[in-house]
Design an enzyme around this catalytic site. Structure first.
Site, PDB file in Angstrom:
ATOM      1  N   ASP A   1       1.331  -7.729   2.275  1.00 42.22           N
ATOM      2  CA  ASP A   1       1.388  -6.286   2.015  1.00 42.22           C
ATOM      3  C   ASP A   1       2.834  -5.802   1.852  1.00 42.22           C
ATOM      4  OD1 ASP A   1       0.867  -3.600   1.795  1.00 42.22           O
ATOM      5  OD2 ASP A   1      -0.518  -3.519   3.479  1.00 42.22           O
TER       6      ASP A   1
ATOM      7  N   HIS B   1       0.820  -1.217   0.000  1.00 44.34           N
ATOM      8  CA  HIS B   1       0.000   0.000   0.000  1.00 44.34           C
ATOM      9  C   HIS B   1       0.852   1.263   0.000  1.00 44.34           C
ATOM     10  CE1 HIS B   1       0.037  -0.193   4.553  1.00 44.34           C
ATOM     11  NE2 HIS B   1       0.003   1.106   4.435  1.00 44.34           N
TER      12      HIS B   1
ATOM     13  N   SER C   1       3.974   2.005   8.576  1.00 45.63           N
ATOM     14  CA  SER C   1       3.774   1.056   7.490  1.00 45.63           C
ATOM     15  C   SER C   1       5.073   0.818   6.754  1.00 45.63           C
ATOM     16  CB  SER C   1       2.739   1.579   6.501  1.00 45.63           C
ATOM     17  OG  SER C   1       1.476   1.206   6.913  1.00 45.63           O
TER      18      SER C   1
END
Ligand code: ARG
Ligand code: GLU
Length: 686
Positions: free
Chosen positions: A205, A83, A623
């Site tokens: 991810d 992402h 992240s």
């Protein structure tokens, strides 16, 4: 009695941070190393951060300013989240080469794809400059001197503890960052928004990039002549596996927390801000979802917008529930009552809480109104494109900016993902919502009401807007000049709602009128509560968090274990559900069980580990952060928190707050077995 009990419970919850709370400044990590070693850390403070020798910090990158990444090879290979790389991946995707759907793996360096505008930064050093500033040096001077030390150095001075301390952060920035590979979205975004913020989780991810430099290993603009960057340090990868109770550490760039705010500020988040934002986003998401279900083209056009709106929307819901469950307001009130007693005879602190309260009362309305506009009338895309075009065609805009805009293709990109009917429905909904919220708080936007009454009704106003505006299609606005733009109703709407006070401070408590009181308040708290281990709120600067691999009790009698596997992916696999439709390759591998070196015996059968939970304190910006074991080796890539953790930006609860990471063995398995890019595994030294 009940009240006392409540206060007691509340106090307990605010007691000195338990093991896992904390986002520590790497240069000050020494103070934590004893505790870290007691929990399984095997290295020294110098291994984490050093200005004299290569240390782990040299392998962590600030990725594009919004995420974290880690260097995993001698040739500048970087892993971050899918992402985080999403925009880059999407920008290379066309109908013929749809990397979002099919994934992408460069098979040689010539095939690695440049990404104009994407950069990474590596920290050169951080330095407490509080005293230099107090002695009269200006921030500009300090920054200028630091930036002169090296090529493409970027410096900034960041506030810690609401400005009680100021730190210089000096980075080297690299502007040639190329896409090396990504799994298909059906792995990288597996579970989509359904599973977002949820455990058990099965998302791969991650995506892979490479930093390029010039022949001297210095930052350079993109050039085919550039060569892979040779980092001072890269992470060694551990495939030994993990077990509940193992030490873990996260090294990355958390964006925003507010752990020291008063009960008033928590109330604002819990009762005024979050519910309003959630409600307005629910309305927008309902419209986009309905349109997407009816039309596949719209689903693709609005997929990224939907994911963006839904991400914070879902997080805020978890946050409100978490604050309710923890009774944070009551806990803070009890803490503040004690503080009042303690400070009563200290003139410099005695009236602090009252001053803060007054500042909140004078500021909260304004801040709330700005948040309301940001979540409603400032989301109108017709106005946003009008404002962009206005900037491009305005003779007052710098010619270089106008030129760059003209050639950037931003208009095409905008209209490629734009549907005028969806937009019109969204505009009507946010205008409605804006008026309702104003009314609820006994306000009106007189200028807007004037426009609406001229049209007869809100519906008619919106009809006229879309009938008259030139910004409803690329063709219509292709040749507009600045006069036409200024006459356009969409631009007028933009001007009506635009902010005149610059960027909104990131939290109510960071509005200067309030923040000024937090400086003495934090100082006072450190004397009032000396046992509490204080660490500065996250502010997109480099931090270390540590904890252990662990599950948690999700609900009464329902324990969630900390590791998921490929079996869970197969159990969710369903070609009829978009979020759970895995690539055929993965099904085939599962059927034949040809996991190669990535197969692991878990609970008596062969499988592949996928995601794991740990108790590190993390937030947005973390992240892509490296998750490390006690020896500083890479065991995973951080990408989320659990649903019940989302209040941890305000109140961290060590019994249930968990970060979610993608197991590095799943990353390697996907690169090798699904992507067929085994050469990268070798490059990573495995
Ligand atoms: N919740 C994660 C983070 O806060 C992942 C978001 C991206 N994924 C998504 N399904 N929207 O940003
Ligand atoms: N996905 C988040 C990010 O983009 C991290 C999750 C969190 O907020 O902890 O940074």
């Amino acid at each position: 009695m009940k009240k006392m009990l409540l206060a007691l419970v509340a106090l307990f919850m605010l007691l000195p941070a338990m093991a896992d709370e904390g986002m520590w400044l790497p240069s000050l990590i020494k103070s934590r190393v004893k505790d870290m070693r007691a929990n399984g850390f095997k290295l020294s403070a110098e291994d984490i951060y050093s200005v004299n020798k290569a240390s782990l910090k040299d392998a962590v990158v600030l990725f594009g300013g919004f995420c974290t990444g880690e260097i995993v090879s001698e040739k500048g290979l970087v892993i971050t989240n899918h992402h985080c790389g999403f925009d880059a991946i999407q920008s290379h995707s066309t109908v013929e080469h749809d990397y979002l759907t099919h994934g992408f793996w460069a098979m040689s360096s010539e095939e690695e794809l440049p990404n104009p505008g994407l950069w990474v930064r590596i920290l050169v050093r951080m330095e407490d400059v509080t005293e230099r500033l107090a002695a009269g040096e200006t921030a500009d001077d300090i920054i200028r001197k630091a930036q002169a030390e090296g090529r493409n150095y970027h410096a900034s001075i960041e506030q810690m503890y609401y400005g009680n301390q100021q730190f210089l952060f000096l980075y080297q920035q690299f502007n040639d960052v190329r896409l090396v590979g990504t799994p298909p979205s059906s792995i990288g975004k597996f579970g989509g928004d359904t599973d977002n913020w949820i455990w058990p989780r099965h998302t791969g991810d991650f995506s892979v990039f490479r930093i390029y430099a010039d022949k001297e290993n210095q930052p350079a603009a993109y050039s085919p002549e550039n060569v892979p960057y040779r980092p001072k340090r890269h992470f060694k990868i551990s495939t030994d596996g993990i077990e509940e109770g193992d030490f873990t550490m996260i090294y990355g760039f958390p964006g925003n927390t507010q752990q020291y705010i008063t009960s008033t500020a928590v109330r604002y988040v819990q009762y005024d801000s979050d519910p309003m934002k959630i409600d307005l986003r629910t309305r927008r998401l309902d419209i986009i979802r309905a349109a997407s279900e009816a039309d596949a083209k719209i689903r693709i056009q609005y997929a990224s917008k939907y994911a963006n709106i839904a991400n914070a929307w879902k997080k805020w819901q978890g946050e409100v529930l978490g604050l309710e469950r923890l009774n944070t307001v009551a806990a803070k009130e009890a803490y503040e009552a004690d503080f009042r007693r303690w400070s009563a005879d200290k003139p410099e602190y005695a009236s602090l809480l009252d001053s803060m309260q007054t500042a909140y009362e004078q500021t909260a309305d304004w801040y709330w109104l700005e948040e309301l506009k940001n979540e409603s009338v400032r989301t109108i895309e017709l106005s946003i494109i009008a404002a962009d075009v206005a900037r491009e065609v305005n003779p007052a805009t710098a010619p270089s900016v106008r030129n760059a805009m003209r050639h950037s293709g931003y208009r095409d990109l905008f209209f490629k993902d734009y549907d005028v009917n969806v937009d019109k429905a969204l505009t009507l909904a946010v205008l409605k919502g804006y008026r309702e919220y104003l009314k609820k708080y006994c306000r009106v936007d007189e200028e807007l009401e004037k426009l609406i009454s001229e049209s007869g009704s809100l519906e008619q106003f919106v009809d006229n807007l879309y009938a008259q505006s030139l910004f409803t299609s690329a063709e219509k606005c292709a040749k507009v000049n600045f006069e036409q733009v200024q006459q356009d109703p969409a631009y007028k709407l933009y001007m009506l709602f635009r902010s005149t006070t610059g960027r909104l401070p990131r939290n109510l408590s960071n509005v200067p009128a309030i923040e000024q009181w937090y400086r003495p308040y934090l100082k006072a708290l450190m004397q009032f509560d000396p046992e509490r281990p204080f660490f500065p709120d996250a502010n997109m600067t480099l931090r270390v968090a540590y904890g252990t691999i662990c599950g948690y009790e999700y609900a009464d009698g329902e324990y969630h274990t900390p590791l998921t596997t490929l079996d869970g992916i197969i159990a969710k696999d369903n070609p009829a559900i978009y979020d759970y439709d895995i690539p055929q390759a993965l099904r085939d591998i599962y059927r034949t069980k040809e996991y190669g070196r990535w197969g692991v015996e878990i609970n008596g059968h062969l499988t592949v580990p996928v995601c794991f939970l740990a108790s590190n304190q993390t937030t947005g910006g973390n992240s892509g952060s490296p998750v490390l074991n006690g020896k500083g080796e890479l065991i995973g890539v951080n990408f989320d928190r659990t649903w019940r953790s989302t209040m941890s930006d305000i109140a961290f609860d060590p019994t249930i707050c968990r970060n979610i990471a993608c197991d590095i063995r799943y990353v390697l398995f996907v690169i090798d077995k699904v992507g067929g890019a085994g050469y990268l595994i070798e490059e990573m030294g495995l």
